[in-house]
Design an enzyme around this catalytic site. Sequence first.
Site, PDB file in Angstrom:
ATOM      1  N   ARG A  72       0.857  -1.235   0.042  1.00 56.83           N
ATOM      2  CA  ARG A  72       0.145  -0.033   0.023  1.00 56.83           C
ATOM      3  C   ARG A  72       0.963   1.303  -0.049  1.00 56.83           C
ATOM      4  O   ARG A  72       1.868   1.251   0.872  1.00 56.83           O
ATOM      5  CB  ARG A  72      -0.775  -0.122   1.300  1.00 56.83           C
ATOM      6  N   ARG A 141      -1.447   6.613   9.934  1.00 56.92           N
ATOM      7  CA  ARG A 141      -1.744   6.156   8.466  1.00 56.92           C
ATOM      8  C   ARG A 141      -1.647   7.169   7.550  1.00 56.92           C
ATOM      9  O   ARG A 141      -1.526   8.516   7.710  1.00 56.92           O
ATOM     10  CB  ARG A 141      -2.909   5.262   8.533  1.00 56.92           C
ATOM     11  N   LYS A 205      -3.287   1.456  15.142  1.00 58.94           N
ATOM     12  CA  LYS A 205      -3.252   2.280  14.054  1.00 58.94           C
ATOM     13  C   LYS A 205      -3.897   3.707  14.299  1.00 58.94           C
ATOM     14  O   LYS A 205      -4.618   3.635  15.336  1.00 58.94           O
ATOM     15  CB  LYS A 205      -4.309   1.639  12.637  1.00 58.94           C
ATOM     16  N   LYS A 207      -5.424   7.431  12.669  1.00 56.20           N
ATOM     17  CA  LYS A 207      -5.892   7.993  11.241  1.00 56.20           C
ATOM     18  C   LYS A 207      -6.154   9.450  11.454  1.00 56.20           C
ATOM     19  O   LYS A 207      -7.002   9.833  12.403  1.00 56.20           O
ATOM     20  CB  LYS A 207      -6.929   7.300  10.810  1.00 56.20           C
ATOM     21  N   CYS A 424     -15.163  -2.717   0.106  1.00 53.90           N
ATOM     22  CA  CYS A 424     -13.881  -2.882   0.615  1.00 53.90           C
ATOM     23  C   CYS A 424     -13.532  -4.221  -0.310  1.00 53.90           C
ATOM     24  O   CYS A 424     -14.349  -4.738  -0.884  1.00 53.90           O
ATOM     25  CB  CYS A 424     -14.018  -3.199   1.940  1.00 53.90           C
ATOM     26  N   CYS A 430      -8.341 -10.475   1.441  1.00 54.67           N
ATOM     27  CA  CYS A 430      -8.497 -10.075   2.807  1.00 54.67           C
ATOM     28  C   CYS A 430      -8.498 -11.458   3.636  1.00 54.67           C
ATOM     29  O   CYS A 430      -9.727 -12.008   3.453  1.00 54.67           O
ATOM     30  CB  CYS A 430      -9.416  -9.247   3.030  1.00 54.67           C
ATOM     31  N   CYS A 469     -16.812  -7.715   6.521  1.00 53.32           N
ATOM     32  CA  CYS A 469     -16.703  -8.041   7.730  1.00 53.32           C
ATOM     33  C   CYS A 469     -17.032  -6.740   8.535  1.00 53.32           C
ATOM     34  O   CYS A 469     -17.090  -5.519   8.150  1.00 53.32           O
ATOM     35  CB  CYS A 469     -15.391  -8.821   8.055  1.00 53.32           C
ATOM     36  N   CYS A 473     -13.876  -1.268   6.719  1.00 49.95           N
ATOM     37  CA  CYS A 473     -13.025  -0.482   5.862  1.00 49.95           C
ATOM     38  C   CYS A 473     -13.480   0.497   4.665  1.00 49.95           C
ATOM     39  O   CYS A 473     -12.780   1.362   4.191  1.00 49.95           O
ATOM     40  CB  CYS A 473     -12.092  -1.700   4.999  1.00 49.95           C
TER      41      CYS A 473
HETATM   42 FE1  SRM Z   1      -9.041  -1.666   6.394  1.00 49.71          FE
HETATM   43  C1  SRM Z   1      -7.688  -4.459   8.204  1.00 49.71           C
HETATM   44  C2  SRM Z   1      -8.445  -2.943   3.647  1.00 49.71           C
HETATM   45  C3  SRM Z   1      -9.543   1.291   4.969  1.00 49.71           C
HETATM   46  C4  SRM Z   1     -10.566  -0.578   9.472  1.00 49.71           C
HETATM   47  N1  SRM Z   1      -8.260  -3.504   6.101  1.00 49.71           N
HETATM   48  C5  SRM Z   1      -7.672  -4.548   6.750  1.00 49.71           C
HETATM   49  C6  SRM Z   1      -6.923  -5.345   5.947  1.00 49.71           C
HETATM   50  C7  SRM Z   1      -5.448  -4.766   5.975  1.00 49.71           C
HETATM   51  C8  SRM Z   1      -7.034  -6.832   6.556  1.00 49.71           C
HETATM   52  C9  SRM Z   1      -6.043  -7.466   7.842  1.00 49.71           C
HETATM   53  O1  SRM Z   1      -6.012  -6.797   8.577  1.00 49.71           O
HETATM   54  O2  SRM Z   1      -5.757  -8.419   7.114  1.00 49.71           O
HETATM   55  C10 SRM Z   1      -7.512  -5.291   4.531  1.00 49.71           C
HETATM   56  C11 SRM Z   1      -6.656  -5.445   3.294  1.00 49.71           C
HETATM   57  C12 SRM Z   1      -7.468  -6.116   2.484  1.00 49.71           C
HETATM   58  C13 SRM Z   1      -6.879  -6.338   1.257  1.00 49.71           C
HETATM   59  O3  SRM Z   1      -6.727  -7.435   0.673  1.00 49.71           O
HETATM   60  O4  SRM Z   1      -6.560  -5.524   0.346  1.00 49.71           O
HETATM   61  C14 SRM Z   1      -8.148  -3.850   4.826  1.00 49.71           C
HETATM   62  N2  SRM Z   1      -8.818  -0.873   4.575  1.00 49.71           N
HETATM   63  C15 SRM Z   1      -8.809  -1.919   3.599  1.00 49.71           C
HETATM   64  C16 SRM Z   1      -8.886  -0.902   2.455  1.00 49.71           C
HETATM   65  C17 SRM Z   1      -8.121  -1.381   1.045  1.00 49.71           C
HETATM   66  C18 SRM Z   1     -10.359  -0.887   1.972  1.00 49.71           C
HETATM   67  C19 SRM Z   1     -11.046  -0.557   0.512  1.00 49.71           C
HETATM   68  O5  SRM Z   1     -11.492  -1.343  -0.039  1.00 49.71           O
HETATM   69  O6  SRM Z   1     -10.627   0.565   0.385  1.00 49.71           O
HETATM   70  C20 SRM Z   1      -8.559   0.577   2.804  1.00 49.71           C
HETATM   71  C21 SRM Z   1      -6.994   1.048   2.918  1.00 49.71           C
HETATM   72  C22 SRM Z   1      -6.872   2.383   3.357  1.00 49.71           C
HETATM   73  C23 SRM Z   1      -5.619   2.794   3.218  1.00 49.71           C
HETATM   74  O7  SRM Z   1      -5.299   3.059   2.048  1.00 49.71           O
HETATM   75  O8  SRM Z   1      -4.721   3.052   4.305  1.00 49.71           O
HETATM   76  C24 SRM Z   1      -9.100   0.237   4.231  1.00 49.71           C
HETATM   77  N3  SRM Z   1      -9.786   0.129   7.308  1.00 49.71           N
HETATM   78  C25 SRM Z   1     -10.370   1.166   6.323  1.00 49.71           C
HETATM   79  C26 SRM Z   1     -10.897   2.118   6.809  1.00 49.71           C
HETATM   80  C27 SRM Z   1     -11.505   3.356   6.559  1.00 49.71           C
HETATM   81  C28 SRM Z   1     -10.729   4.411   6.778  1.00 49.71           C
HETATM   82  O9  SRM Z   1      -9.766   4.398   7.300  1.00 49.71           O
HETATM   83  O10 SRM Z   1     -11.211   5.704   6.471  1.00 49.71           O
HETATM   84  C29 SRM Z   1     -11.351   1.488   8.203  1.00 49.71           C
HETATM   85  C30 SRM Z   1     -12.441   2.089   9.151  1.00 49.71           C
HETATM   86  C31 SRM Z   1     -11.733   3.153  10.010  1.00 49.71           C
HETATM   87  C32 SRM Z   1     -11.251   2.773  11.428  1.00 49.71           C
HETATM   88  O11 SRM Z   1      -9.855   2.569  11.022  1.00 49.71           O
HETATM   89  O12 SRM Z   1     -11.733   2.695  12.250  1.00 49.71           O
HETATM   90  C33 SRM Z   1     -10.617   0.124   8.258  1.00 49.71           C
HETATM   91  N4  SRM Z   1      -9.134  -2.420   8.412  1.00 49.71           N
HETATM   92  C34 SRM Z   1     -10.040  -1.836   9.189  1.00 49.71           C
HETATM   93  C35 SRM Z   1      -9.856  -2.734  10.613  1.00 49.71           C
HETATM   94  C36 SRM Z   1     -10.743  -2.551  12.024  1.00 49.71           C
HETATM   95  C37 SRM Z   1      -9.790  -1.487  12.841  1.00 49.71           C
HETATM   96  C38 SRM Z   1     -10.618  -1.560  14.135  1.00 49.71           C
HETATM   97  O13 SRM Z   1     -10.093  -0.636  14.999  1.00 49.71           O
HETATM   98  O14 SRM Z   1     -11.448  -2.370  14.510  1.00 49.71           O
HETATM   99  C39 SRM Z   1      -8.934  -3.717  10.144  1.00 49.71           C
HETATM  100  C40 SRM Z   1      -8.721  -4.829  11.128  1.00 49.71           C
HETATM  101  C41 SRM Z   1      -7.431  -4.711  12.234  1.00 49.71           C
HETATM  102  O15 SRM Z   1      -6.985  -3.566  12.265  1.00 49.71           O
HETATM  103  O16 SRM Z   1      -7.328  -5.270  12.876  1.00 49.71           O
HETATM  104  C42 SRM Z   1      -8.650  -3.467   8.937  1.00 49.71           C
HETATM  105 FE1  SF4 Z   2     -11.567  -7.120   4.984  1.00 51.21          FE
HETATM  106 FE2  SF4 Z   2     -13.086  -6.704   6.599  1.00 51.21          FE
HETATM  107 FE3  SF4 Z   2     -11.839  -4.603   5.746  1.00 51.21          FE
HETATM  108 FE4  SF4 Z   2     -13.389  -5.767   3.958  1.00 51.21          FE
HETATM  109  S1  SF4 Z   2     -13.870  -4.634   5.959  1.00 51.21           S
HETATM  110  S2  SF4 Z   2     -11.300  -5.221   3.610  1.00 51.21           S
HETATM  111  S3  SF4 Z   2     -13.476  -7.816   4.592  1.00 51.21           S
HETATM  112  S4  SF4 Z   2     -10.992  -6.389   6.960  1.00 51.21           S
END
Ligand code: SRM
Ligand code: SF4
Length: 567
Positions: A72, A141, A205, A207, A424, A430, A469, A473
């Site tokens: 990324r 991030r 993390k 943000k 997402c 993922c 899930c 994201c």
């Molecule tokens: Fe996310 C984890 C994809 C934005 C909350 N996110 C992941 C992972 C890395 C899965 C993993 O941990 O194994 C996913 C990778 C999937 C893949 O195959 O590419 C993933 N997140 C994404 C992306 C690519 C979604 C998308 O389709 O665009 C976004 C990448 C953002 C970036 O460029 O940095 C993405 N993730 C977000 C957002 C939205 C935001 O940041 O504005 C959130 C919600 C906001 C937040 O953080 O509260 C988000 N991602 C999570 C979480 C839950 C964190 C939590 O506190 O509960 C996880 C899981 C974790 O961290 O344990 C996670």
């Molecule tokens: Fe993966 Fe859940 Fe984030 Fe979708 S919302 S990319 S399923 S961690």
Amino acid sequence: MSTLSRNETIKAESRLLRGTIAAGLDDAVTGALAEDDTQLTKFHGIYQQDDRDLRPERMKKRMEKAFSFMARLRVPGGVLTPAQWLAMDRMARDRANGTLRLTTRQTIQFHGIIKSNLRPAIQAIHAAMLDTIAACGDVNRNVICTPNPARGPVHDEALAMARAISAHLLPKSRAWHEIFIDGAPVAGGEEEDEPILGRTYLPRKFKIAIAIPPLNDVDAFAHELGLIAIAEHGHIVGYNVAVGGGMGMTHGEPDTFPRTGDLIGFCTPDQVLAVAEQVVTVQRDWGDRSDRKHARLKYTIERHGLAAFVAELERRLGFALAPARTYAFTRSGDLSGWEEGADGRWHFGLFVENGRVADLPGRALLSGLRAIAEAHDGRIILTPNQHVLIADIAPARKDAIAALLSAHGLDRAPSALRRNAMACVALPTCGLALAESERYLPSLIDALEDAAAGSGLADDEITIRMTGCPNGCARPYLAEIGLVGVRPGIYNLYLGGAFDGSRLSKLYRREIGHDAILAALRPLFAAYAAGRAPGEHFADYAIRAGIIAPTIAGNRFHEDLPADLAA
Ligand code: SRM
Ligand code: SF4
């Protein structure tokens, strides 16, 4: 004292994020890295994944999982030059799975990079003067920022601020360069220090987003730190400060929840770096390092109370924040199509369904954007909702860019529903996905478009977001319609998020499949079309009509909260 989580030990013993990653990359026996190292690569913007579609077959054959890596980029504010776009396009075709995946945080992900390609891939990124540092991991991030160059100096100032914050909070460790680029340890063999983040980095993390009202395209309230630009006479005079937003939760665990940030005051532009730094340091020192499910700033604030958090922040700052200024958001999501800036330059908001840049039948996004980047001398700006803005097109070049858009099938406007939809990544890459998202939402939208058109809503903007899930994201809990995966083919349906991203949604239907989703939404579309007030958005109508309850408990919710708290 509670025990530190395993990740804390991994970080502490990592020699500032080095671990044994370099040696692991040279090990040709396996496509994977050592388990502890897979936690450390995240800080370098790299995730070890495996193709989940191939798991059953490979398990049957007793083969190792089909390991590959996701990388990324860190692109504060999402701004790339056309040359950088072309370099990333080539890298995706040479070293990854041949597609680029635009994310909800204004950057690009590359999937399917096999281990032997990882160093060359990161080196190609570095050669384009880009990096993947701190794109994942327990750090600040990618800093996101409203991508609207038509706003002139206001956008320039906000973008400069996003870049400054990103640089200020970046890890000082040279591990990324050492492992992936030059192999050279720090001169003198001394390890660097991490004066802001600390040697074990943050508990989780972190943000930051900058919004430029009236657009809330960054979803300012979904971040640890949301900065809302206040402009006067065409320049930013300061920022309202919101803290403690976040989306992630876990099904069945009500002590995890999405939460919108609290507005705590206003600061001037020259105070922003100090504010960002001290919000980070309070979280660094107060955040939960024993349970990663409760380690985000939103839980720190819930545990200590907002007043105590603000008092500590202001103590560390040495000054008090001013009262928050008046502002108004009108919408979330991205603008699309042509827009002319005050300076006469043109900008084209290009729809990219769920961020996947690939050549599809009738819509050649990958080669179309390549051709545009070859002809373009402005900027290419990634948006916070997985789209692209072809920015700063001189009037003399507008026709040429328009012709390229048309030649590649990129000038056709999607429906209002599709334009405001996000999914997402989810399956197959993922590791946390419980259900499909990116691969399923387009066909659900097909069906919903029919339902919307049948009710006369074909041109009405309704935000709909899906995730595989509950991690959130695609920020589904801030959409008017949110669908969150529970298990294959089954989703929880949430309604009521505000169109301007200022209010969370609530659970409306639990564990339903495709037909039940349509059966639930069709009558609501019809009722909305018949009963709405002029200009009223779908979710506002759903609340006014009593389809869902108006409020949530404070600024958080969980699907399993007791009714008295959730109502
Ligand atoms: Fe996310 C984890 C994809 C934005 C909350 N996110 C992941 C992972 C890395 C899965 C993993 O941990 O194994 C996913 C990778 C999937 C893949 O195959 O590419 C993933 N997140 C994404 C992306 C690519 C979604 C998308 O389709 O665009 C976004 C990448 C953002 C970036 O460029 O940095 C993405 N993730 C977000 C957002 C939205 C935001 O940041 O504005 C959130 C919600 C906001 C937040 O953080 O509260 C988000 N991602 C999570 C979480 C839950 C964190 C939590 O506190 O509960 C996880 C899981 C974790 O961290 O344990 C996670
Ligand atoms: Fe993966 Fe859940 Fe984030 Fe979708 S919302 S990319 S399923 S961690």
